[in-house]
Scaffold this motif. Structure first.
Motif, PDB file in Angstrom:
ATOM      1  N   VAL A 238      -2.578  -4.412  -8.006  1.00 24.04           N
ATOM      2  CA  VAL A 238      -2.645  -3.988  -6.607  1.00 24.04           C
ATOM      3  C   VAL A 238      -2.085  -2.573  -6.468  1.00 24.04           C
ATOM      4  O   VAL A 238      -2.665  -1.717  -5.777  1.00 24.04           O
ATOM      5  N   TYR A 239      -0.959  -2.326  -7.149  1.00 24.75           N
ATOM      6  CA  TYR A 239      -0.386  -0.980  -7.134  1.00 24.75           C
ATOM      7  C   TYR A 239      -1.385   0.036  -7.668  1.00 24.75           C
ATOM      8  O   TYR A 239      -1.612   1.088  -7.063  1.00 24.75           O
ATOM      9  N   GLY A 240      -1.998  -0.270  -8.797  1.00 26.08           N
ATOM     10  CA  GLY A 240      -2.945   0.659  -9.401  1.00 26.08           C
ATOM     11  C   GLY A 240      -4.130   0.957  -8.511  1.00 26.08           C
ATOM     12  O   GLY A 240      -4.601   2.098  -8.435  1.00 26.08           O
ATOM     13  N   SER A 241      -4.608  -0.059  -7.799  1.00 30.66           N
ATOM     14  CA  SER A 241      -5.765   0.127  -6.922  1.00 30.66           C
ATOM     15  C   SER A 241      -5.413   1.016  -5.739  1.00 30.66           C
ATOM     16  O   SER A 241      -6.163   1.937  -5.392  1.00 30.66           O
ATOM     17  N   TYR A 242      -4.273   0.753  -5.108  1.00 32.24           N
ATOM     18  CA  TYR A 242      -3.892   1.542  -3.934  1.00 32.24           C
ATOM     19  C   TYR A 242      -3.439   2.952  -4.297  1.00 32.24           C
ATOM     20  O   TYR A 242      -3.519   3.864  -3.467  1.00 32.24           O
ATOM     21  N   PHE A 243      -2.976   3.140  -5.535  1.00 27.64           N
ATOM     22  CA  PHE A 243      -2.526   4.469  -5.948  1.00 27.64           C
ATOM     23  C   PHE A 243      -3.664   5.486  -5.899  1.00 27.64           C
ATOM     24  O   PHE A 243      -3.437   6.688  -5.711  1.00 27.64           O
ATOM     25  N   ILE A 244      -4.892   5.003  -6.042  1.00 29.83           N
ATOM     26  CA  ILE A 244      -6.046   5.898  -5.990  1.00 29.83           C
ATOM     27  C   ILE A 244      -6.085   6.647  -4.660  1.00 29.83           C
ATOM     28  O   ILE A 244      -6.510   7.807  -4.594  1.00 29.83           O
ATOM     29  N   LEU A 245      -5.617   6.000  -3.569  1.00 27.06           N
ATOM     30  CA  LEU A 245      -5.581   6.667  -2.267  1.00 27.06           C
ATOM     31  C   LEU A 245      -4.733   7.929  -2.326  1.00 27.06           C
ATOM     32  O   LEU A 245      -5.087   8.965  -1.759  1.00 27.06           O
ATOM     33  N   ASN A 246      -3.593   7.838  -3.016  1.00 21.42           N
ATOM     34  CA  ASN A 246      -2.705   8.984  -3.128  1.00 21.42           C
ATOM     35  C   ASN A 246      -3.356  10.111  -3.914  1.00 21.42           C
ATOM     36  O   ASN A 246      -3.289  11.276  -3.521  1.00 21.42           O
ATOM     37  N   ALA A 247      -3.996   9.749  -5.025  1.00 22.91           N
ATOM     38  CA  ALA A 247      -4.657  10.758  -5.852  1.00 22.91           C
ATOM     39  C   ALA A 247      -5.786  11.444  -5.085  1.00 22.91           C
ATOM     40  O   ALA A 247      -5.942  12.664  -5.134  1.00 22.91           O
ATOM     41  N   LEU A 248      -6.557  10.656  -4.350  1.00 23.80           N
ATOM     42  CA  LEU A 248      -7.653  11.228  -3.569  1.00 23.80           C
ATOM     43  C   LEU A 248      -7.129  12.141  -2.464  1.00 23.80           C
ATOM     44  O   LEU A 248      -7.706  13.202  -2.193  1.00 23.80           O
ATOM     45  N   GLY A 249      -6.037  11.732  -1.819  1.00 26.45           N
ATOM     46  CA  GLY A 249      -5.446  12.567  -0.779  1.00 26.45           C
ATOM     47  C   GLY A 249      -5.013  13.912  -1.325  1.00 26.45           C
ATOM     48  O   GLY A 249      -5.236  14.962  -0.706  1.00 26.45           O
ATOM     49  N   TYR A 250      -4.396  13.906  -2.495  1.00 29.99           N
ATOM     50  CA  TYR A 250      -3.940  15.150  -3.106  1.00 29.99           C
ATOM     51  C   TYR A 250      -5.113  16.050  -3.463  1.00 29.99           C
ATOM     52  O   TYR A 250      -5.076  17.267  -3.262  1.00 29.99           O
ATOM     53  N   MET A 251      -6.186  15.445  -3.981  1.00 31.92           N
ATOM     54  CA  MET A 251      -7.370  16.219  -4.338  1.00 31.92           C
ATOM     55  C   MET A 251      -8.016  16.845  -3.100  1.00 31.92           C
ATOM     56  O   MET A 251      -8.488  17.980  -3.140  1.00 31.92           O
ATOM     57  N   VAL A 252      -8.041  16.106  -1.989  1.00 30.60           N
ATOM     58  CA  VAL A 252      -8.582  16.650  -0.747  1.00 30.60           C
ATOM     59  C   VAL A 252      -7.764  17.863  -0.308  1.00 30.60           C
ATOM     60  O   VAL A 252      -8.312  18.890   0.117  1.00 30.60           O
TER      61      VAL A 252
END
Length: 387
Positions: A238-252
């Protein structure tokens, strides 16, 4: 830009590629997990300390020879790791890799500032910084695949081949960009830039702004696995799946900075990034005291913070290096070492605090962003209207 992306990728790849192999290393060397974890700790220490030295050296000796030497050191460490007969040799290999990777990452930012204006540098740094997001996302998966198929030594051989490819690229195509090569060559003279930089108000305040955003990210990385797994009772998947949100936010955020820095101005973008982060971290803090605190309400507002960080970190970096363009190498080294050192210390602190009070992570992240906003405001007041 291809060369800068390549040399910037060395550090995140080397940092994360070996992580999935730590259980295998523990078994192979009949060691304990804490000892094997030093492959990460000593790597980061080497990165931080080397940046303090390589920056001023590159101002005097040139970026090109220092980059080539750093990549060569990385390759040497990777080869040593592939043949390591003991944990002691393995740790030496990781120190060499960290020293080499840290050198070229710091110099990539100095090279950008040498050849671009402040706003153009912020745009280019943002583009290169996206590598720092993509590489950590892919490297653990790739390292796991390599270790499963060929064993942990193959990971070091992969890093060796990658390093050799980068070295061939830098030797063939990297130009010299340092403006004052050979101006000062004494052993003590190369460090005389540090007092000048510390006395520069613009440099110090922009380092503070960038470090606050960087430290907030590392605090988040250190504490959220415990919160999700131990406090919320969810699985690591679950942590790994939601962490993608953080990575995507940073890339944006990085993408936005790369597109708007020249048009809007770096200083405005840094402030806007911190305001966005302040709103995101404030929402995350408020939700952590509510009955609706969950992985979604934890990660979603902090993805907003990550978006703000994607604006702030490259922008504040460009601003700090622009305080003394003639000392860009020294500034990049001091900036990198400060960011990594403070971030590392705060991860140790939050790893203890979060076990006592899970909301401590949200509070500390919010306070860090608030301190960054204060630094930006002070920097604005200290400029003349024509600045």
């Amino acid at each position: 830009m291809t060369i800068l992306v390549a040399i910037s990728a060395l550090q995140p790849i080397a940092l994360n590629l070996l992580a999935p192999a730590t259980p295998a290393l523990t078994r192979h060397f009949a060691s304990n997990y804490a000892t094997i974890q030093l492959t990460l700790t000593l790597f980061l220490v080497a990165v931080a300390l080397t940046q303090l030295v390589i920056g001023p050296l590159s101002d005097r000796l040139g970026r090109r020879p220092c980059v080539n030497a750093g990549v060569a050191l990385f390759v040497a460490g990777s080869i040593l790791g592939a043949f390591a007969p003991s944990t002691h040799v393995l740790l030496v290999a990781r120190v060499l890799e960290g020293a080499g990777a840290g050198s070229v990452f710091a110099l990539s930012r100095a090279i950008i500032r040498d050849s671009a204006s402040r706003d153009q540098a912020a745009s280019q740094i943002a583009s290169v910084t996206m590598v720092m997001v993509v590489a950590p996302m892919l490297a653990p998966w790739l390292g796991g695949q390599i270790e499963t198929a060929f064993g942990w030594r193959a990971i070091f051989w992969f890093m060796t081949l990658f390093g050799v490819g980068v070295l061939a690229l830098t030797v063939a195509r990297l130009p010299e960009t340092a403006p004052h090569v050979g101006k000062q060559s004494s052993l003590l003279g190369v460090f005389r830039a540090f007092p000048d930089l510390v006395r520069d108000r613009g440099f110090v305040l922009n380092v503070a702004a960038g470090t606050s955003a960087s430290a907030a990210f590392f605090v988040f990385i250190a504490a959220t696995p415990f919160i999700v797994v131990e406090t919320m009772g969810r699985g690591s998947d679950v942590y790994g799946s939601y962490f993608i949100l953080n990575a995507l936010g940073y890339m944006v955020g990085n993408f936005t900075m790369s597109r708007l820095a020249v048009r809007v101005g770096t200083r405005r973008m840094v402030r806007r990034g911190l305001v966005i982060s302040f709103i995101g971290t404030g929402a995350a803090l408020a939700l952590s005291f509510s009955p609706w605190w969950s992985p979604l309400t934890l990660f979603l507002p902090l993805a907003v913070n990550a978006m703000g960080n994607g604006l702030t970190i490259p922008g504040a970096t460009a601003e700090a290096l622009s305080a003394r363009p003639d000392l860009a190498g020294s500034a990049a080294g001091l900036l990198g070492a400060t960011q990594l050192g403070i971030s590392a210390a705060l991860t140790v602190l939050i790893s203890w605090l979060v076990t006592l009070w899970p909301q401590a992570m949200n509070l500390l992240v919010w306070l860090l962003i608030a301190s960054g906003l204060v630094a930006v405001q002070l920097a604005r007041r200290g400029r003349s209207p024509a600045a």
